[in-house]
Design an enzyme around this catalytic site. Structure first.
Site, PDB file in Angstrom:
ATOM      1  N   LYS A   1      33.868 -85.830 -67.574  1.00  0.00           N
ATOM      2  CA  LYS A   1      33.584 -84.390 -67.589  1.00  0.00           C
ATOM      3  C   LYS A   1      33.279 -83.905 -69.005  1.00  0.00           C
ATOM      4  O   LYS A   1      32.317 -83.167 -69.226  1.00  0.00           O
ATOM      5  CB  LYS A   1      34.786 -83.633 -67.024  1.00  0.00           C
ATOM      6  CG  LYS A   1      34.818 -82.133 -67.312  1.00  0.00           C
ATOM      7  CD  LYS A   1      36.138 -81.546 -66.879  1.00  0.00           C
ATOM      8  CE  LYS A   1      36.244 -80.058 -67.208  1.00  0.00           C
ATOM      9  NZ  LYS A   1      36.582 -79.814 -68.616  1.00  0.00           N
ATOM     10  N   ASN A   2      34.075 -84.330 -69.973  1.00  0.00           N
ATOM     11  CA  ASN A   2      33.931 -83.825 -71.342  1.00  0.00           C
ATOM     12  C   ASN A   2      32.736 -84.418 -72.076  1.00  0.00           C
ATOM     13  O   ASN A   2      32.409 -83.982 -73.184  1.00  0.00           O
ATOM     14  CB  ASN A   2      35.211 -84.070 -72.135  1.00  0.00           C
ATOM     15  CG  ASN A   2      36.356 -83.203 -71.657  1.00  0.00           C
ATOM     16  OD1 ASN A   2      36.144 -82.163 -71.045  1.00  0.00           O
ATOM     17  ND2 ASN A   2      37.583 -83.639 -71.905  1.00  0.00           N
TER      18      ASN A   2
ATOM     19  N   CYS B   1      40.475 -72.635 -68.351  1.00  0.00           N
ATOM     20  CA  CYS B   1      41.942 -72.637 -68.332  1.00  0.00           C
ATOM     21  C   CYS B   1      42.508 -71.783 -69.464  1.00  0.00           C
ATOM     22  O   CYS B   1      41.977 -71.772 -70.579  1.00  0.00           O
ATOM     23  CB  CYS B   1      42.470 -74.067 -68.472  1.00  0.00           C
ATOM     24  SG  CYS B   1      42.067 -75.141 -67.081  1.00  0.00           S
TER      25      CYS B   1
ATOM     26  N   ARG C   1      41.940 -70.240 -78.377  1.00  0.00           N
ATOM     27  CA  ARG C   1      40.905 -71.236 -78.646  1.00  0.00           C
ATOM     28  C   ARG C   1      39.697 -70.506 -79.230  1.00  0.00           C
ATOM     29  O   ARG C   1      38.661 -70.362 -78.601  1.00  0.00           O
ATOM     30  CB  ARG C   1      40.521 -71.979 -77.354  1.00  0.00           C
ATOM     31  CG  ARG C   1      41.633 -72.830 -76.808  1.00  0.00           C
ATOM     32  CD  ARG C   1      41.127 -73.872 -75.837  1.00  0.00           C
ATOM     33  NE  ARG C   1      40.917 -73.316 -74.520  1.00  0.00           N
ATOM     34  CZ  ARG C   1      40.575 -74.049 -73.451  1.00  0.00           C
ATOM     35  NH1 ARG C   1      40.405 -75.351 -73.580  1.00  0.00           N
ATOM     36  NH2 ARG C   1      40.396 -73.493 -72.284  1.00  0.00           N
TER      37      ARG C   1
ATOM     38  N   ASP D   1      44.885 -83.433 -73.778  1.00  0.00           N
ATOM     39  CA  ASP D   1      44.571 -83.401 -72.351  1.00  0.00           C
ATOM     40  C   ASP D   1      45.459 -84.338 -71.533  1.00  0.00           C
ATOM     41  O   ASP D   1      45.566 -84.188 -70.316  1.00  0.00           O
ATOM     42  CB  ASP D   1      43.109 -83.788 -72.111  1.00  0.00           C
ATOM     43  CG  ASP D   1      42.158 -82.614 -72.330  1.00  0.00           C
ATOM     44  OD1 ASP D   1      42.649 -81.498 -72.567  1.00  0.00           O
ATOM     45  OD2 ASP D   1      40.935 -82.816 -72.254  1.00  0.00           O
TER      46      ASP D   1
ATOM     47  N   ARG E   1      37.993 -78.786 -61.166  1.00  0.00           N
ATOM     48  CA  ARG E   1      37.131 -78.695 -62.347  1.00  0.00           C
ATOM     49  C   ARG E   1      37.004 -80.030 -63.062  1.00  0.00           C
ATOM     50  O   ARG E   1      36.027 -80.240 -63.794  1.00  0.00           O
ATOM     51  CB  ARG E   1      37.678 -77.643 -63.323  1.00  0.00           C
ATOM     52  CG  ARG E   1      37.559 -76.203 -62.847  1.00  0.00           C
ATOM     53  CD  ARG E   1      38.064 -75.219 -63.900  1.00  0.00           C
ATOM     54  NE  ARG E   1      37.557 -75.590 -65.196  1.00  0.00           N
ATOM     55  CZ  ARG E   1      38.310 -75.909 -66.245  1.00  0.00           C
ATOM     56  NH1 ARG E   1      39.633 -75.897 -66.147  1.00  0.00           N
ATOM     57  NH2 ARG E   1      37.763 -76.237 -67.390  1.00  0.00           N
TER      58      ARG E   1
END
Length: 418
Positions: free
Chosen positions: A22-23, A116, A121, A306, A398
């Site tokens: 995903k990242n 999230c 951030r 994570d 997600r």
């Protein structure tokens, strides 16, 4: 409302192919905005965040399709300059389109992103980098309005923290800029190397990715290409943790072994037996894991933030006391309330969480408050006695492709219901 229903106590055992990252996929999809022609992405995970990214590209004028883990993005000669606020709210990574739009059309208007809630951030480092490259930026009515004064030009940019998002956004802005851009104290995550690998294949000139100093020499044009997304190291960590917590064994295929070393070394410290060969990881767990004294989340190659909730969930019944120190996000212990409800003994003081191993966990109805926290409470449910019900699946979806089906393949008694 959908929920996961888990009958705990099943020992996980089997083989699993790891999904695409995903990242990596999200910034790479954003990067396709910079390219003429068509880009085809293989091993693209089927996630709600991926669909959100493709909807953004469609809204900007690109033609996108997605089928059988292959995404196609084609430039049609149009790139609009504003992303709808509702689309921006669908995922945190939507801010990554900022750098690509500036690189392509020299202006953009976006709202602040969603995703999230993990504490502060800020995107100040992103915006400061753009300003040094010739971008005028103003904020009004919740929107970020950016326009290039004359042209995007190279610059020397030193990040105060090795931010993944800022590093990626500056790269995307710099690949079509005039001159050389240098990013000092850049993030070193393997997903940044994957992004740079795709851009190089499209014609970009990037050196130093994977190190703390990245150099980008701007080119006039990029052309789309065919590219395969790297495996997802955090999803891999999740399935290894789930197996370890239930005393099971797993053969994890299509894994990024080197990128996962900071995590697999922790599971070895907890008493798991781990062997690797090629792109395959074999893990076997004993009946009782050992506590780990000191786990600090750090930028890559350190232990990933994570994976914090994921590892914590696997150590809830470990012998002894484990201590976590969260150094990346302010609010990344939100999952602990749900774990305590299931019988865990956790004390949170500031950025430290102390986990005293307990003999047993009990099924409960709990909510996933964020993506990785949701994976953590699912892992706890797998090793708990009785029935656990997990709500808030929009967070889990997600980042995990066919999450409950993958766990069921390993022998978990888990199903998704309305």
């Amino acid at each position: 409302m959908q929920k996961l229903v888990i009958q705990g106590g099943k020992r996980l055992r089997g083989e699993l192919d790891l999904q695409g990252a995903k990242n990596s996929a999200l910034p790479i999809l954003s990067a396709s905005l910079l390219c003429d022609g068509e880009s085809v992405f293989h091993n693209c995970p089927c996630l709600t965040d991926i669909y959100s990214a493709l909807r953004i590209l469609n809204s900007l004028g690109f033609k996108c399709s997605f089928s059988d883990n292959t995404a196609t993005v084609k430039y049609n000669g149009i790139c609009r300059s504003e992303i709808d606020g509702e689309l921006m709210q669908e995922m945190r990574s939507s801010i990554i389109f900022l750098g690509a739009m500036l690189g392509r059309i020299k202006e953009c208007t976006v709202s602040y992103p969603g995703g999230c809630e993990l504490g502060s951030r800020p995107i100040d480092m992103h915006l400061d980098g753009f300003r040094k490259m010739g971008v005028d930026i103003r904020e009004e009515y919740g929107k970020i309005i950016c326009k290039v004064r004359d042209k995007i030009h190279g610059a020397k940019i030193s990040l105060s923290f090795p931010s993944v998002g800022a590093t990626e956004n500056i790269i995307l802005c710099a690949v079509l800029a005039d001159g050389e851009t240098v990013i000092n104290n850049s993030a070193r995550e393997p997903e940044i190397c994957d992004l740079a690998g795709y851009l190089r294949k499209c014609g970009a000139k990037i050196k130093g990715d994977g190190e703390s100093r990245i150099v980008i020499n701007g080119v006039k044009k990029l052309n789309g290409c065919e590219y395969s997304i790297m495996p997802d190291r955090i999803a891999g960590a999740t399935y290894l943790s789930a197996t370890a917590s239930t005393g099971g064994e797993i053969i994890l295929k299509n894994a990024c072994i080197n990128a996962m070393e900071s995590f697999t070394s922790m599971l070895e410290s907890a008493g798991c037996s781990i062997n690797t060969s090629g792109n395959t990881i074999y893990l076997r767990s004993g009946s009782c894991l050992k506590a780990i004294k000191n786990i600090k989340t750090m930028p890559y190659p350190g232990f990933p933030t994570d994976a914090q909730a994921i590892l914590m969930a696997s150590l809830l019944k470990a012998k002894g006391t484990s201590v976590f120190e969260e150094n990346i996000f302010d609010c990344r212990y939100r999952h602990t309330d749900a774990l305590i409800k299931m019988g865990a003994d956790i004390q949170v003081i500031g950025k430290t969480a102390v986990v005293h191993g307990v003999k047993r966990l009990y099924g409960a109805t709990v909510e996933a408050t964020d993506l990785r926290g949701g994976a953590g409470v699912t892992i706890a449910g797998l090793s708990a006695e009785g029935t656990s019900i997990i709500t808030g699946l929009n967070h889990i979806d997600r980042g995990y492709e066919n999450f409950e089906k993958s766990l069921a393949l390993l022998g978990a008694d888990i199903k998704r219901t309305e």
